[in-house]
Design an enzyme around this catalytic site. Structure first.
Site, PDB file in Angstrom:
ATOM      1  N   GLY A   1       0.837  -1.206   0.000  1.00 16.02           N
ATOM      2  CA  GLY A   1       0.000   0.000   0.000  1.00 16.02           C
ATOM      3  C   GLY A   1       0.867   1.248   0.000  1.00 16.02           C
ATOM      4  O   GLY A   1       1.862   1.313   0.716  1.00 16.02           O
TER       5      GLY A   1
ATOM      6  N   ARG B   1       0.870  -5.051  -5.029  1.00 15.29           N
ATOM      7  CA  ARG B   1       1.002  -6.209  -4.143  1.00 15.29           C
ATOM      8  C   ARG B   1       1.298  -7.383  -5.079  1.00 15.29           C
ATOM      9  O   ARG B   1       0.651  -7.534  -6.119  1.00 15.29           O
ATOM     10  CB  ARG B   1      -0.279  -6.428  -3.355  1.00 15.29           C
TER      11      ARG B   1
ATOM     12  N   ASP C   1       4.650  -4.290   6.040  1.00 15.28           N
ATOM     13  CA  ASP C   1       5.150  -5.590   6.508  1.00 15.28           C
ATOM     14  C   ASP C   1       5.358  -6.604   5.384  1.00 15.28           C
ATOM     15  O   ASP C   1       6.329  -7.354   5.395  1.00 15.28           O
ATOM     16  CB  ASP C   1       4.288  -6.159   7.642  1.00 15.28           C
TER      17      ASP C   1
ATOM     18  N   THR D   1       4.300   2.942   5.544  1.00 20.89           N
ATOM     19  CA  THR D   1       2.907   2.488   5.653  1.00 20.89           C
ATOM     20  C   THR D   1       2.151   3.436   6.572  1.00 20.89           C
ATOM     21  O   THR D   1       2.732   3.954   7.533  1.00 20.89           O
ATOM     22  CB  THR D   1       2.805   1.055   6.217  1.00 20.89           C
TER      23      THR D   1
ATOM     24  N   ASP E   1      -0.122   2.396   8.486  1.00 18.99           N
ATOM     25  CA  ASP E   1      -0.640   1.588   9.602  1.00 18.99           C
ATOM     26  C   ASP E   1       0.191   1.693  10.883  1.00 18.99           C
ATOM     27  O   ASP E   1      -0.299   1.367  11.962  1.00 18.99           O
ATOM     28  CB  ASP E   1      -0.718   0.112   9.193  1.00 18.99           C
TER      29      ASP E   1
ATOM     30  N   ASP F   1       2.495  -0.247  11.850  1.00 18.01           N
ATOM     31  CA  ASP F   1       2.496  -1.583  12.453  1.00 18.01           C
ATOM     32  C   ASP F   1       3.835  -2.312  12.308  1.00 18.01           C
ATOM     33  O   ASP F   1       3.894  -3.533  12.387  1.00 18.01           O
ATOM     34  CB  ASP F   1       1.376  -2.434  11.816  1.00 18.01           C
TER      35      ASP F   1
ATOM     36  N   ARG G   1      -5.271  -1.772   9.288  1.00 25.39           N
ATOM     37  CA  ARG G   1      -5.225  -3.225   9.120  1.00 25.39           C
ATOM     38  C   ARG G   1      -5.460  -3.895  10.471  1.00 25.39           C
ATOM     39  O   ARG G   1      -6.573  -3.897  10.944  1.00 25.39           O
ATOM     40  CB  ARG G   1      -3.898  -3.664   8.494  1.00 25.39           C
TER      41      ARG G   1
HETATM   42  O1  F6P Z   1      -1.461  -1.191   4.695  1.00 20.90           O
HETATM   43  C1  F6P Z   1      -2.104  -0.022   4.310  1.00 20.90           C
HETATM   44  C2  F6P Z   1      -3.587  -0.264   4.119  1.00 20.90           C
HETATM   45  O2  F6P Z   1      -4.182   0.963   3.703  1.00 20.90           O
HETATM   46  C3  F6P Z   1      -4.312  -0.821   5.318  1.00 20.90           C
HETATM   47  O3  F6P Z   1      -4.627   0.168   6.271  1.00 20.90           O
HETATM   48  C4  F6P Z   1      -5.527  -1.445   4.672  1.00 20.90           C
HETATM   49  O4  F6P Z   1      -6.008  -2.502   5.456  1.00 20.90           O
HETATM   50  C5  F6P Z   1      -4.995  -1.930   3.356  1.00 20.90           C
HETATM   51  O5  F6P Z   1      -3.793  -1.221   3.106  1.00 20.90           O
HETATM   52  C6  F6P Z   1      -5.928  -1.760   2.194  1.00 20.90           C
HETATM   53  O6  F6P Z   1      -5.365  -2.400   1.103  1.00 20.90           O
HETATM   54  P1  F6P Z   1      -5.803  -2.133  -0.410  1.00 20.90           P
HETATM   55  O7  F6P Z   1      -5.306  -0.779  -0.795  1.00 20.90           O
HETATM   56  O8  F6P Z   1      -5.123  -3.214  -1.167  1.00 20.90           O
HETATM   57  O9  F6P Z   1      -7.302  -2.172  -0.444  1.00 20.90           O
END
Ligand code: F6P
Length: 319
Positions: free
Chosen positions: A11, A72, A103, A125, A127, A129, A171
């Site tokens: 992300g 991803r 992560d 990130t 998050d 985390d 997340r």
């Molecule tokens: O890791 C960043 C994040 O925005 C999280 O907060 C969330 O759960 C996830 O990515 C959303 O992923 P995507 O952009 O693939 O929907």
């Protein structure tokens, strides 16, 4: 090392561009060639690689997202796919890779390090985390965005005497939710690290309203509950109109805050300095204002991002 590659993965987060810029300019200053890999590990596998010079990274410091693109790429977990990526890097003369991401991206950098390929990980990130750092690139900006949105919800909730149930990202980490809760002075915050039950939350909201509050705001970290269902249950219970709002990807975009730009610039430059000193297989963090680095394998295998229970307690103490 003659040539350094840089990629952003997973992300996106505000400040990634500032980190790329710092990697590129520090690398060039120290006499290295630098190239950018487009679209994360996916682009690496496809050989989507561009040479970067000082001007390639002009005018990106203040922009959200990542100009290299990100993706991803679950197939990176497969060893043969990673071996192909290492071959691609060898073909391009890339001797070391700086990975900026969360992560999943760290896991990729760890796996490459285990295969003997020199990598440095930077925590990018929203998050917050990641183990081994107090804060990550993008968290501060995302927090500002969430706070700004919740402040607006407060205005309209107060006018209409309503309840707002607001879902924020994170997340499986409650840091964004807890910091937003403190900054916005909300009635309840629900995070994965602390068990909670609806009955207690609903009772607390009822008490607040009985005590004269004109509105109530509940901040919920994503993956906790269905906020729309929670809103209809609260409405039925309290008789007050209740609206659910999912802030979603709004929190991922936007101009990076000054703090994120500075953090990303420091970390990006530090990554290259570590490579210059002969270090590799490291991940970078910031602790008590100082840059630190850890073994990336150890970081992922043995370290954990600490839950800040004092933040959670403060959010409840001040509500
Ligand atoms: O890791 C960043 C994040 O925005 C999280 O907060 C969330 O759960 C996830 O990515 C959303 O992923 P995507 O952009 O693939 O929907």
């Amino acid at each position: 090392i003659k040539k350094i590659g840089v990629l952003t993965s997973g992300g996106d987060s505000p400040g990634m561009n500032a980190a790329i810029r710092a990697v590129v300019r520090t690398g060039l200053d120290l006499g290295y060639q630098v190239c950018g890999v487009r679209d994360g590990y996916l682009g690496l596998h496809e050989g989507n690689i561009i040479e970067l010079n000082r001007t390639s990274v002009s005018d990106i410091l203040n922009r959200g997202g990542t100009f290299l693109g990100t993706a991803r790429f679950p197939a990176f977990k497969i060893e043969s796919v990673r071996a192909e990526c290492i071959e691609v890097m060898k073909d391009h003369g890339i001797d070391a890779l700086v990975v900026i991401g969360g992560d999943g991206s760290y896991m990729g950098a760890k796996l490459l390090s285990e295969m003997g390929y020199p990598c440095i990980g930077l925590p990018g990130t929203i998050d917050n985390d990641i183990a081994g750092t107090y804060t990550t690139i993008g968290f501060d900006t995302a927090l500002d965005t969430a706070v700004n949105c919740i402040d607006r919800l407060r205005d309209t909730c107060s006018s209409h005497k309503r309840i707002a149930v607001v879902e924020v990202m994170g997340r499986h980490c409650g840091d964004l939710a807890m910091s937003a809760a403190i900054a916005c002075g909300v009635e309840a915050v629900l995070v994965p690290e602390k068990p909670w039950d609806k009955e207690t939350v609903y009772h607390q909201i009822e008490e607040g309203i009985a005590g004269g509050k004109r509105h109530a705001i509940i901040v919920v970290c994503e993956n906790q509950t269905d906020v729309h269902q929670m809103a209809s249950e609260l409405e039925a219970r309290t008789g007050l109109e209740t609206r659910a709002t999912v802030l979603g990807h709004i929190q991922r975009g936007g101009t990076p805050s000054a703090a994120d730009r500075v953090l990303a610039s420091r970390m990006g430059a530090y990554a290259v300095q570590l490579l210059h000193q002969g270090q590799s297989g490291r991940c970078i963090g910031i602790m008590r204002g100082a840059l630190v680095h850890y073994d990336i394998i150890e970081c992922l295998n043995t370290m954990k991002h600490q839950f800040r229970s004092e933040m959670y307690d403060l959010a409840y103490a001040l509500r």
